[in-house]
Design a protein around this motif. Structure first.
Motif, PDB file in Angstrom:
ATOM      1  N   MET A   1     -12.017  -6.222   2.226  1.00 16.60           N
ATOM      2  CA  MET A   1     -11.247  -5.634   3.301  1.00 16.60           C
ATOM      3  C   MET A   1     -12.187  -5.244   4.425  1.00 16.60           C
ATOM      4  O   MET A   1     -13.267  -4.728   4.211  1.00 16.60           O
ATOM      5  CB  MET A   1     -10.477  -4.421   2.814  1.00 16.60           C
ATOM      6  N   ALA A   2     -11.759  -5.474   5.649  1.00 15.98           N
ATOM      7  CA  ALA A   2     -12.533  -5.130   6.839  1.00 15.98           C
ATOM      8  C   ALA A   2     -12.056  -3.802   7.413  1.00 15.98           C
ATOM      9  O   ALA A   2     -10.876  -3.468   7.346  1.00 15.98           O
ATOM     10  CB  ALA A   2     -12.401  -6.235   7.878  1.00 15.98           C
ATOM     11  N   ILE A   3     -13.001  -3.073   7.971  1.00 20.88           N
ATOM     12  CA  ILE A   3     -12.712  -1.843   8.697  1.00 20.88           C
ATOM     13  C   ILE A   3     -13.247  -2.047  10.106  1.00 20.88           C
ATOM     14  O   ILE A   3     -14.429  -2.365  10.285  1.00 20.88           O
ATOM     15  CB  ILE A   3     -13.403  -0.629   8.053  1.00 20.88           C
ATOM     16  N   ALA A   4     -12.389  -1.893  11.097  1.00 18.23           N
ATOM     17  CA  ALA A   4     -12.803  -2.085  12.488  1.00 18.23           C
ATOM     18  C   ALA A   4     -12.581  -0.811  13.273  1.00 18.23           C
ATOM     19  O   ALA A   4     -11.584  -0.118  13.094  1.00 18.23           O
ATOM     20  CB  ALA A   4     -12.020  -3.230  13.119  1.00 18.23           C
ATOM     21  N   ALA A  85     -14.343  -3.201  -3.099  1.00 11.42           N
ATOM     22  CA  ALA A  85     -13.288  -2.674  -2.220  1.00 11.42           C
ATOM     23  C   ALA A  85     -13.839  -1.501  -1.424  1.00 11.42           C
ATOM     24  O   ALA A  85     -14.634  -0.709  -1.924  1.00 11.42           O
ATOM     25  CB  ALA A  85     -12.096  -2.243  -3.059  1.00 11.42           C
ATOM     26  N   SER A  86     -13.425  -1.411  -0.173  1.00  9.60           N
ATOM     27  CA  SER A  86     -13.894  -0.343   0.696  1.00  9.60           C
ATOM     28  C   SER A  86     -12.766   0.084   1.626  1.00  9.60           C
ATOM     29  O   SER A  86     -11.870  -0.693   1.931  1.00  9.60           O
ATOM     30  CB  SER A  86     -15.086  -0.850   1.519  1.00  9.60           C
ATOM     31  N   LYS A  91     -15.309   5.600   2.226  1.00  7.27           N
ATOM     32  CA  LYS A  91     -16.611   5.811   2.842  1.00  7.27           C
ATOM     33  C   LYS A  91     -16.860   7.294   3.109  1.00  7.27           C
ATOM     34  O   LYS A  91     -17.948   7.810   2.853  1.00  7.27           O
ATOM     35  CB  LYS A  91     -16.713   5.013   4.143  1.00  7.27           C
ATOM     36  N   LEU A  92     -15.844   7.988   3.624  1.00 10.40           N
ATOM     37  CA  LEU A  92     -15.980   9.424   3.877  1.00 10.40           C
ATOM     38  C   LEU A  92     -16.152  10.203   2.572  1.00 10.40           C
ATOM     39  O   LEU A  92     -16.956  11.137   2.506  1.00 10.40           O
ATOM     40  CB  LEU A  92     -14.763   9.935   4.647  1.00 10.40           C
ATOM     41  N   GLN A  93     -15.418   9.820   1.543  1.00  8.61           N
ATOM     42  CA  GLN A  93     -15.528  10.501   0.251  1.00  8.61           C
ATOM     43  C   GLN A  93     -16.910  10.325  -0.349  1.00  8.61           C
ATOM     44  O   GLN A  93     -17.447  11.251  -0.940  1.00  8.61           O
ATOM     45  CB  GLN A  93     -14.459   9.980  -0.720  1.00  8.61           C
ATOM     46  N   SER A  94     -17.501   9.151  -0.177  1.00 10.86           N
ATOM     47  CA  SER A  94     -18.834   8.898  -0.688  1.00 10.86           C
ATOM     48  C   SER A  94     -19.849   9.855  -0.071  1.00 10.86           C
ATOM     49  O   SER A  94     -20.710  10.411  -0.756  1.00 10.86           O
ATOM     50  CB  SER A  94     -19.237   7.453  -0.405  1.00 10.86           C
TER      51      SER A  94
END
Length: 101
Positions: A1-4, A85-86, A91-94
Motif C-alpha cells: 500500500m502506498a501513502i502519499a 503492510a503499512s 507509522k505513527l504508532q511505531s
C-alpha cells in the motif's frame, strides 16, 4: 500500500483564501474509490494501492482548474512500502511505541 502526501496550490485565484478550493478537493476525494485520506492543515494524506493513489492525485490536480484557477502547483511525496503492510496510523504508532507511549 502506498501513502502519499499531496499539497495542491491554486495560483491565479480571485482571492488569497484557498479554503473554497480545499473544500472542493475534499469533495473530489469523497468520490474516489479504494483509497482513504486525511486532511491536515498543510496537505492531504492519501492511502491505497499506488494506481488508485495516482488516480486520486490526478483528480485533485484538475479540481482547482475546474473551479477557476488559472495555474496549479502540485507537490507529491510517496512512501510505497512493499515488504509489509503499512499505513499512516501504523507509522505513527511505531514512533509512539519507541517513545514509550
Amino acid at each position: 500500500m502506498a501513502i502519499a502526501e499531496v499539497t495542491i496550490i491554486p495560483i491565479g485565484t480571485a482571492t488569497t483564501s484557498l479554503s473554497m478550493y480545499v473544500a472542493e478537493m475534499q469533495r473530489v476525494l469523497q468520490k474516489q474509490e479504494r483509497i482513504s485520506y486525511e486532511l491536515t492543515s498543510m496537505s492531504t494524506i492519501i492511502e491505497g494501492e499506488l494506481s488508485d493513489v495516482w488516480q486520486a492525485i490526478a483528480a485533485l490536480h484538475e479540481a482547482p482548474f475546474l473551479s477557476g484557477a488559472k495555474r496549479v502547483s502540485t507537490s507529491v511525496k510517496i512512501d510505497d512500502r512493499r515488504d509489509q503492510a503499512s499505513s499512516s496510523k501504523q507509522k505513527l504508532q511505531s514512533v509512539q511505541d519507541k517513545l514509550g507511549g
